[in-house]
Design a protein around this motif. Structure first.
Motif, mmCIF file in Angstrom:
data_model
loop_
_atom_site.group_PDB
_atom_site.id
_atom_site.type_symbol
_atom_site.label_atom_id
_atom_site.label_comp_id
_atom_site.label_asym_id
_atom_site.label_seq_id
_atom_site.Cartn_x
_atom_site.Cartn_y
_atom_site.Cartn_z
ATOM 1 N N LEU A 72 0.837 -1.194 0.000
ATOM 2 C CA LEU A 72 0.000 0.000 0.000
ATOM 3 C C LEU A 72 0.874 1.246 0.000
ATOM 4 O O LEU A 72 1.981 1.240 0.526
ATOM 5 C CB LEU A 72 -0.904 0.027 1.232
ATOM 6 C CG LEU A 72 -1.788 -1.197 1.459
ATOM 7 C CD1 LEU A 72 -1.139 -2.151 2.443
ATOM 8 C CD2 LEU A 72 -3.156 -0.771 1.983
ATOM 9 N N LEU A 73 0.336 2.306 -0.607
ATOM 10 C CA LEU A 73 1.017 3.598 -0.628
ATOM 11 C C LEU A 73 0.099 4.631 -0.007
ATOM 12 O O LEU A 73 -1.110 4.634 -0.266
ATOM 13 C CB LEU A 73 1.338 4.028 -2.056
ATOM 14 C CG LEU A 73 2.114 3.057 -2.944
ATOM 15 C CD1 LEU A 73 2.163 3.579 -4.373
ATOM 16 C CD2 LEU A 73 3.507 2.866 -2.416
ATOM 17 N N SER A 74 0.700 5.526 0.783
ATOM 18 C CA SER A 74 -0.111 6.599 1.349
ATOM 19 C C SER A 74 0.719 7.859 1.480
ATOM 20 O O SER A 74 1.886 7.808 1.862
ATOM 21 C CB SER A 74 -0.660 6.198 2.718
ATOM 22 O OG SER A 74 -1.420 7.255 3.268
ATOM 23 N N THR A 75 0.099 8.979 1.176
ATOM 24 C CA THR A 75 0.754 10.271 1.339
ATOM 25 C C THR A 75 0.344 10.928 2.640
ATOM 26 O O THR A 75 0.889 11.964 3.014
ATOM 27 C CB THR A 75 0.408 11.216 0.181
ATOM 28 O OG1 THR A 75 -0.991 11.504 0.230
ATOM 29 C CG2 THR A 75 0.783 10.594 -1.150
ATOM 30 N N GLY A 76 -0.615 10.348 3.345
ATOM 31 C CA GLY A 76 -1.093 10.939 4.575
ATOM 32 C C GLY A 76 -1.959 12.150 4.345
ATOM 33 O O GLY A 76 -2.317 12.857 5.281
#
Length: 717
Positions: A670-674
């Motif tokens: 998973l990828l997240s930029t917040g």
């Protein structure tokens, strides 16, 4: 997507779907010899300048032929250009990646390539620990006959086949003594090319027909003695008679352990004399059982008992003589950090405790030469202990590790010792260390993967880099120009890392967190009709600041397996997440001074930014990610990813102080930029692997070790 609060750590997650079967380089059956693989980087070294010949010139003393002698006047290796007084060398293990040492998996082609490489690096002595297969001796002789003026001399080791003295507390146990006596006799016959042994698990077998005694610099027998078992041996055998050997005897002051060693050394000398040979014979020793008193050593076992080469003497009938051999490292035991006289000793214009310790060894053994038969620092990502002057047991870039090794070799020569053997020739995947061993389950598969956190696996001058399955090319996981934050993702894996290549959409986020869901059971199954996993490990990257940190969910944190670290001694968990750390030292009190030693932890989860390509001038072998424009490349070591054994897909699940595992069906990425932009890239899957592939490479900066080997050899006459 259900975020929980995993992204709070720093933001993000990446990966993709890919099925990879990893197969690694494994020694083929004898009928299919493996071709020698080239050692990358070796050809770039300039040719060595011609120097004085090191051609062997044995002497005959008392009817025995000897290439070397050791005694009060020092060590003398007899060559056509005079005696060489200092031996610069390297330690050679007995196996290759994918194998345990008892498999003795090194091939004829390996030996041939390695001996040629040792010559190119200026190595003058190769030390082994046990009887190698016949091809070792055949290739060594062929190498030396082809290069008579710069041969590789042999320091032959003989290991205890039965190490049960540790549990029995008695070196005198019949099984221990009998098996070691037989091994000593076989070793003498192997060196002389007159041995045949049937296949036996854990032992070299075959027919030895090549005599290498013209290049035999000496013998170092035994192993690093276990302090409690040595002390128990001394207590249980106080009345044991001192051996009255023809060639070796214990002095009146000899302990039972020293008397036992004198008897074994006499047995080896007897076998050698029967073949008309003599050579210096020593036994293995290390700082934990040296004969010195270290009043400021915090751990009782590290100064419990001493074994003294001064108490084991060669008689006049043995012209080869004897010497003291030590495995001595600059980071352990801890007395180097606390002993006052070591803190004050000066070398090269500064206080240097390790130099002080070497000087103490030399001064103790005033009438016999001292060889430092193991020394060095590892180029690992992980660390196991801090040492004075930054010479730690890990956390060294390759170039830094090579610089330190070179510095230590020159120091050993400068201080008047008789030899220094770098540990080691090549990286060894099967090795373990105290602060990762309980995390690696099952233990019998440790050789099938290469752990950057285990420092013991990274001591080599030659790197054994994981190659992965040659058929497992990178797979395209995401390819969508509209996807955010990544519009393209590729993944592959090898024996050390999960590799991700991510093309980020513009504008680039300031932060990105890459999360791995390794156990759906732990984080919650995906909802019906959709993949919505939560990660168990996370890698938080500050793209703007070029920093990063690895995190792990508290239930998977391996630290409780090592030591009950007080919560106040660690960074506080964040929403159930803990920074990934290693234990370096437990809380202790230093005797005599009463000084309190605080618990020491190491931030092994620090994610360095930069290039790890050894061909780059400013590379750092510890770097784990880099950002080039919009392309992010990340390599994730298996341990911070949560794995106890990636080769069988086992995830470490600590249950109190007990290590258990669960099989990972896949790794969700998973990828997240917040900032509300989360992306599930897919899942990585692979089949269990039973073999390994690797490539060999001269470590960056090894030319410094080469310069030191050449310089100390030139000064040895």
């Amino acid at each position: 997507m259900r975020r929980g609060r995993w992204w709070v750590l720093v933001v993000g997650a990446v990966t993709a779907a890919v099925v990879l079967i990893i197969v690694t380089r494994q020694s083929p059956p004898p009928e299919q010899p493996e071709p020698a693989a080239g050692i990358a980087g070796l050809a770039a070294l300039p040719p060595l300048a011609a120097g004085p010949s090191w051609a062997s010139q044995p002497v005959l003393v008392g009817g025995l032929r000897t290439v070397a002698t050791a005694g009060p006047a020092g060590f003398a290796l007899h060559t056509v250009t005079g005696d060489k007084r200092f031996l610069p060398g390297v330690n050679l293990g007995s196996t290759t990646p994918g194998h345990q040492p008892g498999e003795l998996a090194i091939t004829e082609a390996d030996y041939r390539a390695w001996f040629a490489a040792m010559d190119r690096l200026g190595v003058r002595v190769v030390r082994n620990y046990t009887i190698h297969p016949p091809t070792f001796y055949t290739e060594l002789a062929a190498h030396n006959r082809a290069l008579p003026d710069r041969p590789l001399y042999l320091m032959q080791g003989v290991y205890l086949p039965d190490e049960s003295y540790v549990t029995k507390g008695d070196l005198y146990h019949p099984n221990v003594t009998t098996t070691f006596t037989a091994e000593l006799r076989d070793a003498s016959a192997a060196v002389g090319g007159k041995l045949t042994r049937a296949p036996t698990p854990g032992h070299a077998s075959g027919t030895w027909t090549t005599d290498v005694s013209d290049w035999l610099a000496g013998w170092i027998i035994g192993l690093e003695w276990d302090p409690p078992a040595t002390a128990a041996t001394d207590r249980a055998n106080a009345a044991a008679a001192a051996p009255a050997g023809r060639y070796f005897r214990g002095t009146e002051a000899a302990s039972p352990t020293e008397r036992w060693l004198a008897a074994r050394m006499d047995e080896l000398a007897t076998a050698e004399a029967g073949a008309g040979r003599s050579a210096p014979i020593a036994f293995v020793n290390w700082a934990s059982t040296d004969p010195l008193t270290h009043s400021h050593e915090p751990l009782e076992n590290e100064d419990m008992v001493g074994v003294d080469a001064e108490h084991v003497r060669a008689t006049e009938a043995w012209p080869g003589g004897t010497f003291a051999s030590y495995h001595a490292y600059p980071y352990y035991p801890d007395f180097q950090r606390h002993q006052p006289e070591l803190q004050k000793f000066r070398y090269a214009g500064r206080a240097d405790p390790y130099a002080g310790y070497l000087n103490q060894l030399r001064e103790h053994h005033r009438d016999m030469p001292v060889v430092i038969s193991e020394f060095g620092v590892p180029s690992s990502l992980g660390n196991a202990h801090h040492g004075p002057l930054g010479r730690d047991q890990g956390d060294h870039d390759e170039a830094e590790a090579m610089r330190i090794d070179a510095e230590l070799l020159r120091m050993i020569k400068d201080l008047g010792l008789a030899g220094g053997f770098v540990f080691a020739w090549h990286d060894e995947w099967f090795k373990l260390t105290w602060n990762t061993v309980t995390h690696q389950v099952p233990a019998d598969r440790r050789q099938l993967w290469h752990d950057p956190l285990t420092n013991e696996q990274y001591f080599g001058l030659i790197a054994a880099d994981p190659a992965g399955n040659p058929d497992a090319v990178a797979r395209l996981l995401v390819d969508d120009p509209a996807a955010r934050p990544a519009n393209r993702v590729q993944a592959t894996l090898d024996e050390s890392y999960l590799h991700l290549t991510v093309s980020l959409a513009q504008p680039l986020p300031a932060r990105l967190t890459i999360g791995l869901d390794v156990l759906p059971r732990l984080s919650g199954a995906p909802p019906p009709g959709g993949a919505d996993p939560r990660p168990d490990t996370a890698f938080a990257l500050d793209l703007a600041g070029r920093t990063g940190q690895a995190w792990i969910r508290v239930p998977l944190d391996p630290m409780p397996l090592d030591y009950p670290v007080p919560p106040s001694a660690r960074p506080a968990p964040v929403d159930g997440w803990q920074q990934f750390q290693q234990l370096l030292n437990r809380e202790m009190i230093v005797p005599v001074s009463g000084r309190h030693m605080s618990l020491e932890l190491f931030d092994v989860g620090r994610l360095r930014h930069g290039s790890w390509n050894p061909e780059d001038a400013h590379a750092d072998s510890r770097a784990l990610w880099r950002l080039d424009g919009t392309e992010l490349t990340l390599r994730i070591p298996w341990a911070p990813a949560g794995f106890a054994d990636p080769s069988s897909r086992q995830v470490l699940v600590p249950r109190g102080t007990r290590a258990t595992t669960e099989t990972s069906p896949e790794v969700g990425v998973l990828l997240s930029t917040g900032a509300g932009t989360d992306q599930f890239a897919g899942s990585v899957q692979w089949n269990d692997w039973q073999r390994t592939y690797h490539t060999e490479r001269l470590k960056r900066g090894a030319s410094a070790v080469r310069d030191a080997l050449v310089a100390t050899a030139a000064e040895s006459g």
